[in-house]
Design a protein around this motif. Sequence first.
Motif, PDB file in Angstrom:
ATOM      1  N   HIS A 127       0.838  -1.247   0.022  1.00 31.98           N
ATOM      2  CA  HIS A 127      -0.058  -0.039   0.038  1.00 31.98           C
ATOM      3  C   HIS A 127       0.917   1.182   0.154  1.00 31.98           C
ATOM      4  O   HIS A 127       1.821   1.353   0.898  1.00 31.98           O
ATOM      5  N   TYR A 128       0.691   2.145  -0.881  1.00 35.61           N
ATOM      6  CA  TYR A 128       1.422   3.310  -1.040  1.00 35.61           C
ATOM      7  C   TYR A 128       0.546   4.711  -1.213  1.00 35.61           C
ATOM      8  O   TYR A 128      -0.412   4.598  -1.884  1.00 35.61           O
ATOM      9  N   PHE A 129       0.965   5.554  -0.553  1.00 35.18           N
ATOM     10  CA  PHE A 129      -0.008   6.928  -0.523  1.00 35.18           C
ATOM     11  C   PHE A 129       1.062   8.173  -1.046  1.00 35.18           C
ATOM     12  O   PHE A 129       2.094   8.522  -0.502  1.00 35.18           O
ATOM     13  N   LEU A 130       0.936   8.532  -2.382  1.00 29.36           N
ATOM     14  CA  LEU A 130       1.793   9.374  -3.163  1.00 29.36           C
ATOM     15  C   LEU A 130       1.007  10.682  -3.649  1.00 29.36           C
ATOM     16  O   LEU A 130       0.148  10.041  -4.626  1.00 29.36           O
ATOM     17  N   GLY A 131       1.196  11.819  -3.172  1.00 25.71           N
ATOM     18  CA  GLY A 131       0.654  13.022  -3.706  1.00 25.71           C
ATOM     19  C   GLY A 131      -0.844  13.009  -3.705  1.00 25.71           C
ATOM     20  O   GLY A 131      -1.750  13.149  -4.836  1.00 25.71           O
ATOM     21  N   GLN A 132      -1.464  12.455  -2.623  1.00 27.45           N
ATOM     22  CA  GLN A 132      -2.861  12.295  -2.347  1.00 27.45           C
ATOM     23  C   GLN A 132      -3.749  11.154  -3.288  1.00 27.45           C
ATOM     24  O   GLN A 132      -4.756  10.974  -3.596  1.00 27.45           O
ATOM     25  N   GLN A 133      -2.594  10.227  -3.761  1.00 19.99           N
ATOM     26  CA  GLN A 133      -3.141   9.223  -4.544  1.00 19.99           C
ATOM     27  C   GLN A 133      -2.753   7.953  -3.843  1.00 19.99           C
ATOM     28  O   GLN A 133      -1.587   7.676  -3.324  1.00 19.99           O
ATOM     29  N   THR A 134      -3.921   6.980  -3.863  1.00 20.17           N
ATOM     30  CA  THR A 134      -3.625   5.583  -3.328  1.00 20.17           C
ATOM     31  C   THR A 134      -3.484   4.441  -3.992  1.00 20.17           C
ATOM     32  O   THR A 134      -4.162   4.591  -5.018  1.00 20.17           O
ATOM     33  N   TYR A 135      -2.399   3.859  -3.800  1.00 15.37           N
ATOM     34  CA  TYR A 135      -2.113   2.870  -4.578  1.00 15.37           C
ATOM     35  C   TYR A 135      -2.103   1.258  -3.980  1.00 15.37           C
ATOM     36  O   TYR A 135      -1.374   1.603  -2.913  1.00 15.37           O
ATOM     37  N   GLU A 136      -2.742   0.358  -4.238  1.00 15.22           N
ATOM     38  CA  GLU A 136      -2.730  -0.774  -3.514  1.00 15.22           C
ATOM     39  C   GLU A 136      -2.586  -2.102  -4.187  1.00 15.22           C
ATOM     40  O   GLU A 136      -2.840  -1.931  -5.615  1.00 15.22           O
ATOM     41  N   ARG A 137      -2.067  -3.062  -3.877  1.00 13.99           N
ATOM     42  CA  ARG A 137      -1.799  -4.335  -4.886  1.00 13.99           C
ATOM     43  C   ARG A 137      -2.000  -5.688  -3.737  1.00 13.99           C
ATOM     44  O   ARG A 137      -1.196  -5.555  -2.589  1.00 13.99           O
ATOM     45  N   MET A 138      -2.817  -6.734  -3.804  1.00  7.98           N
ATOM     46  CA  MET A 138      -2.687  -7.891  -3.163  1.00  7.98           C
ATOM     47  C   MET A 138      -2.472  -8.855  -3.904  1.00  7.98           C
ATOM     48  O   MET A 138      -3.220  -9.001  -5.024  1.00  7.98           O
ATOM     49  N   GLU A 139      -1.746 -10.040  -3.731  1.00  3.08           N
ATOM     50  CA  GLU A 139      -1.655 -11.233  -4.331  1.00  3.08           C
ATOM     51  C   GLU A 139      -1.698 -12.547  -3.609  1.00  3.08           C
ATOM     52  O   GLU A 139      -0.986 -12.560  -2.607  1.00  3.08           O
ATOM     53  N   ALA A 140      -2.493 -13.266  -3.763  1.00  3.39           N
ATOM     54  CA  ALA A 140      -2.978 -14.303  -3.112  1.00  3.39           C
ATOM     55  C   ALA A 140      -1.617 -15.307  -3.588  1.00  3.39           C
ATOM     56  O   ALA A 140      -0.963 -15.676  -4.723  1.00  3.39           O
ATOM     57  N   LEU A 141      -0.981 -15.998  -2.319  1.00  8.67           N
ATOM     58  CA  LEU A 141       0.228 -16.824  -2.342  1.00  8.67           C
ATOM     59  C   LEU A 141      -0.204 -18.167  -2.332  1.00  8.67           C
ATOM     60  O   LEU A 141       0.695 -19.131  -2.757  1.00  8.67           O
ATOM     61  N   ASP A 142      -1.500 -18.654  -2.064  1.00  9.20           N
ATOM     62  CA  ASP A 142      -2.111 -19.954  -1.960  1.00  9.20           C
ATOM     63  C   ASP A 142      -2.972 -20.334  -2.618  1.00  9.20           C
ATOM     64  O   ASP A 142      -3.951 -19.449  -3.120  1.00  9.20           O
ATOM     65  N   GLY A 143      -3.182 -21.552  -3.256  1.00  9.39           N
ATOM     66  CA  GLY A 143      -4.586 -21.773  -4.056  1.00  9.39           C
ATOM     67  C   GLY A 143      -4.706 -21.179  -5.359  1.00  9.39           C
ATOM     68  O   GLY A 143      -3.911 -20.814  -6.089  1.00  9.39           O
ATOM     69  N   ARG A 144      -5.890 -21.080  -5.655  1.00 13.75           N
ATOM     70  CA  ARG A 144      -6.030 -20.120  -7.077  1.00 13.75           C
ATOM     71  C   ARG A 144      -5.474 -18.775  -6.954  1.00 13.75           C
ATOM     72  O   ARG A 144      -5.206 -18.038  -6.143  1.00 13.75           O
ATOM     73  N   GLN A 145      -4.839 -18.589  -8.283  1.00 14.14           N
ATOM     74  CA  GLN A 145      -4.194 -17.399  -8.536  1.00 14.14           C
ATOM     75  C   GLN A 145      -5.258 -16.119  -8.572  1.00 14.14           C
ATOM     76  O   GLN A 145      -6.115 -16.393  -9.333  1.00 14.14           O
ATOM     77  N   GLN A 146      -5.140 -15.221  -7.674  1.00 15.48           N
ATOM     78  CA  GLN A 146      -5.798 -13.939  -7.849  1.00 15.48           C
ATOM     79  C   GLN A 146      -5.019 -12.872  -7.403  1.00 15.48           C
ATOM     80  O   GLN A 146      -4.347 -12.753  -6.335  1.00 15.48           O
TER      81      GLN A 146
END
Length: 297
Positions: free
Chosen positions: A28-47
């Motif tokens: 999670h990053y907050f840069l110049g009033q913008q929010t950026y997030e990424r989540m990657e499942a490490l188990d089971g079905r790729q998501q």
Amino acid sequence: HDAARRGNYRGTMVLAAGGAMSSSRVWHYFLGQQTYERMEALDGRQQRVYRVNDEVHTVWPQERVALVERRDALSALFTTPQAVDPRALEHYDLKREGLSRVAGREAQVFVLEPRDDLRYAQRLWADRATGLMLRADVLGPGSGALRPVLESAAFSEIEIGMKPPADAHSQAVPRLEGFRVQRPQSQRTQLDAEGWTLASAPVGFRLTGCMKRAIEVRADRSPGDEPVLQAMFTDGLAHISLFIEPHDPRRLRHEMQAHQGATSTVVMRRDDHWITAVGDAPVATLRQLASALERRR
């Protein structure tokens, strides 16, 4: 709340619920009033889940399918909070339990103890330096060490306060060439505008929003089907969503109730409609909420 919204952090989150365990890599990053997030499942079905401000992409790489929604259209079904609404203290007693360590960081431990049996207790570990939630346990009925942990989410490792990378935006936007992209349509509405009213919600739970959400057409459905109505409720800590959809005789459904970890589900028939309640609260609370719905027209 500020630590979760405006802070910069990345790490591995482990979720244990109903005897199952899974882990995800999150940043999670907050840069110049913008929010950026990424989540990657490490188990089971790729998501993978990507977010830039309010636009959320959920991607299943193996199936080459992507779902694009706005954040305010997503159901609030998460049982581990990033923040606690101060209004929760009207229905929970806040207790300090001293200091502990999570993922190598010192944390202040709190317990939110419900004042009735309509909700679960939660034990929360907040990073002492930043306030970021490092771990959250949802607790079942009981007292002391005998109380079961219904669900637990915790960082197994985390880095906080790093400088966002220069390509934070591109890392939070997936490449969708060759993917089947679904963009479910949703619109804000009100229960009474859709012909429904709520006789009396469980004490402490208030309506926070109502939306009509389109359903992807499947083999057993026709393009003329009505969208699902979703009403969202919270007591400041727990969240419940009610989904209302017309009865379709082509689809075989049954009334039921179930729970896994801290998440309960209740499905009931109401004349020509099906009502599904899902949330991190006891089954009895969900049944009380769903039963309070009344059709006006």
